[in-house]
Write a protein that holds these residues in place. Structure first.
Motif, short mmCIF file in Angstrom:
data_model
loop_
_atom_site.label_atom_id
_atom_site.label_comp_id
_atom_site.label_asym_id
_atom_site.label_seq_id
_atom_site.Cartn_x
_atom_site.Cartn_y
_atom_site.Cartn_z
N LYS A 99 41.65 39.97 39.02
CA LYS A 99 40.38 39.96 38.28
C LYS A 99 40.59 39.99 36.77
CE LYS A 99 39.54 44.82 39.23
NZ LYS A 99 38.89 45.66 40.19
N LEU A 102 39.63 36.86 34.97
CA LEU A 102 38.24 36.40 34.98
C LEU A 102 37.82 35.78 33.64
CD1 LEU A 102 35.72 38.43 36.96
CD2 LEU A 102 34.99 37.26 34.92
N LYS A 103 38.10 36.48 32.56
CA LYS A 103 37.68 36.00 31.23
C LYS A 103 38.29 34.63 30.94
CE LYS A 103 36.48 38.99 27.36
NZ LYS A 103 35.14 39.15 27.76
N VAL A 106 36.93 31.86 34.29
CA VAL A 106 35.64 31.61 34.93
C VAL A 106 34.88 30.45 34.28
CG1 VAL A 106 34.17 33.26 33.68
CG2 VAL A 106 33.78 32.81 36.09
N ASN A 131 42.43 31.75 40.57
CA ASN A 131 41.95 33.14 40.63
C ASN A 131 41.06 33.53 39.44
OD1 ASN A 131 42.95 34.30 43.04
ND2 ASN A 131 45.03 34.11 42.22
N PRO A 132 40.19 34.51 39.61
CA PRO A 132 39.85 35.18 40.88
C PRO A 132 39.02 34.24 41.76
CG PRO A 132 38.48 36.03 39.08
CD PRO A 132 39.40 35.04 38.46
N THR A 135 35.18 34.72 43.05
CA THR A 135 34.17 34.72 41.99
C THR A 135 34.10 33.36 41.31
OG1 THR A 135 34.38 37.08 41.79
CG2 THR A 135 33.49 35.95 39.87
N ASN A 136 35.22 32.72 41.11
CA ASN A 136 35.21 31.37 40.53
C ASN A 136 34.40 30.41 41.42
OD1 ASN A 136 36.79 32.07 38.34
ND2 ASN A 136 38.72 31.48 39.32
N GLU A 322 32.75 41.94 40.01
CA GLU A 322 33.34 40.72 39.44
C GLU A 322 32.26 39.69 39.13
OE1 GLU A 322 36.46 38.62 41.56
OE2 GLU A 322 37.66 40.42 41.73
N ALA A 326 31.38 38.02 35.62
CA ALA A 326 31.52 36.56 35.46
C ALA A 326 30.22 35.94 34.95
CB ALA A 326 31.90 35.94 36.80
N GLU A 329 29.89 36.64 31.34
CA GLU A 329 30.83 35.80 30.58
C GLU A 329 30.27 34.37 30.45
OE1 GLU A 329 33.63 37.03 29.29
OE2 GLU A 329 34.15 35.06 28.45
#
Ligand code: NAD
Ligand code: LMR
Length: 332
Positions: A99, A102-103, A106, A131-132, A135-136, A322, A326, A329
């Motif tokens: 995770k 993520l930044k 995503v 990854n992640p 969530t992606n 997450e 996301a 973001e």
């Protein structure tokens, strides 16, 4: 012969793609009679490397490959695409959790979701590997509202394969003798590898994995931890994240989506939750699924004990966190 299937691979100049492309090209995923057009996407600075990959693919002289397009433009890659392997994203380094990516990653899935929404076939089948992954995939689907949510999935097949291999090795049987291991939840260290519904074939007789292993303590502790931490263990040893096994798992996932699961068996995939097993609707959660006619459905009615319930809820809670991060973001 059939029309070529248009298959997108993102991150096509990277290490997973290097294994994945060969397997896809030679028919392991879409079958030995299905011609292919390969649509390879990477970022502009990687175009020279990608060109080298294209040269090698050509030099394999595989009859199924009818055309190869290498591009840094998502709208070119996704144009009329039938299937997509979403690999392009930064991998984690030793000491990071998935995770933590993520930044960095995503927004890639937001932009590529928007491109797919505009130009891909509405029937496109998408597996997110980068990854992640869960969530992606959720974000990609959100930004591609004209494509059905059921067409977005994420990869937990590597975790399933890892779990299957651990059990096979523990029992001294072949990998193929172990079936119906489940991965619940996030492709992360909170995932729940569950063998309560799994079977093993021992000398022609089918028994449950807990009966065969006869060691509840191992199944509840060491086994789960080994599978949860396997990605990190590979990174520690190889100094790079898993690639050959990740590519194989991506092929298994897409193959089963196209060709279906066998009999009553099931496989695990990250899919959009409809609330099954009390998991919040809209999370991209790994469930056991059966697949028929290129359509997955979540296996219903499995008994969930208190131990499993807690683990399933913990990984769902991480996915909720997450997803909120996301969305913030993407909307910033
Ligand atoms: P890699 O760094 O070798 O390759 C990634 C490639 O993606 C690079 O060529 C990079 O240029 C490209 N890329 C970056 N941004 C892009 C964009 N916007 N569009 C297209 N391409 C882009 O990494 P890898 O080892 O191939 O891993 C790729 C991803 O897969 C990582 O996020 C890794 O953590 C993940 N992974 C997931 C699983 C899983 O089980 N779900 C397993 C292994 C790896
Ligand atoms: C894996 O499970 O091997 C991949 O998700 C890479 C990683 O970061 O662990």
């Amino acid at each position: 012969m059939a029309e070529p299937l248009k298959v997108v691979v993102t991150g096509a100049a990277g290490q997973i793609a290097y294994s994945l492309l060969f397997s896809v090209a030679k028919g392991d995923v879409f079958g030995p009679d299905q011609p292919l057009e390969l649509l390879l996407l990477d970022i502009t600075p990687m175009m020279e490397v990608l060109n080298g990959v294209v040269m090698e693919l050509m030099d394999c002289a595989i009859p199924l490959v009818k055309n190869i397009v290498a591009t840094d433009d998502p709208k070119v890659a996704f144009k009329d695409a039938d299937a997509a392997f979403m690999v392009g994203a930064m991998p984690r380094k030793e000491g990071m959790e998935r995770k933590d990516l993520l930044k960095a990653n995503v927004r890639i899935f937001k932009a590529q979701g928007q491109a797919a929404d505009q130009v891909a076939k509405k029937s496109i089948k998408i597996i997110v590997v980068g990854n992640p992954a869960n969530t992606n995939a959720c974000i990609m689907s959100k930004y591609a509202p004209s494509i059905p949510k059921a067409n977005f999935t994420c990869m937990t097949r590597l975790d399933q394969n890892r779990a299957q291999a651990q059990i096979a090795s523990k029992l001294g049987v072949s990998n193929g003798d172990v079936t119906n291991v489940i991965i619940w939840g996030n492709h992360s260290s909170t995932q729940f590898p569950d063998v309560a519904h799994a079977s093993v074939n021992i000398n022609g007789k089918k028994v449950t994995v807990p009966e065969a292993v006869k060691n509840d303590n191992y199944l509840k502790n060491e086994f789960i931890k080994t599978v949860q931490q396997r990605g990190a263990a590979v990174i520690k040893a190889r100094k790079l994240s898993s690639a050959m096994s990740a590519a194989k798992a991506a092929c298994d996932h897409m193959h089963d989506w196209f060709f279906g699961t066998k009999g009553n068996d099931f496989v695990s995939m990250g899919v959009i939750s409809d609330g099954s097993y009390g998991i919040r609707e809209g999370l991209m959660y790994s469930y056991p699924v059966r697949i028929k006619n290129k359509t997955w459905s979540i296996v219903q009615g499995l008994d969930i004990n208190q131990f499993a319930r807690e683990k399933m809820d913990a990984t769902a809670a991480e996915l909720t966190e997450e997803l909120e991060a996301a969305l913030a973001e993407c909307e910033a």
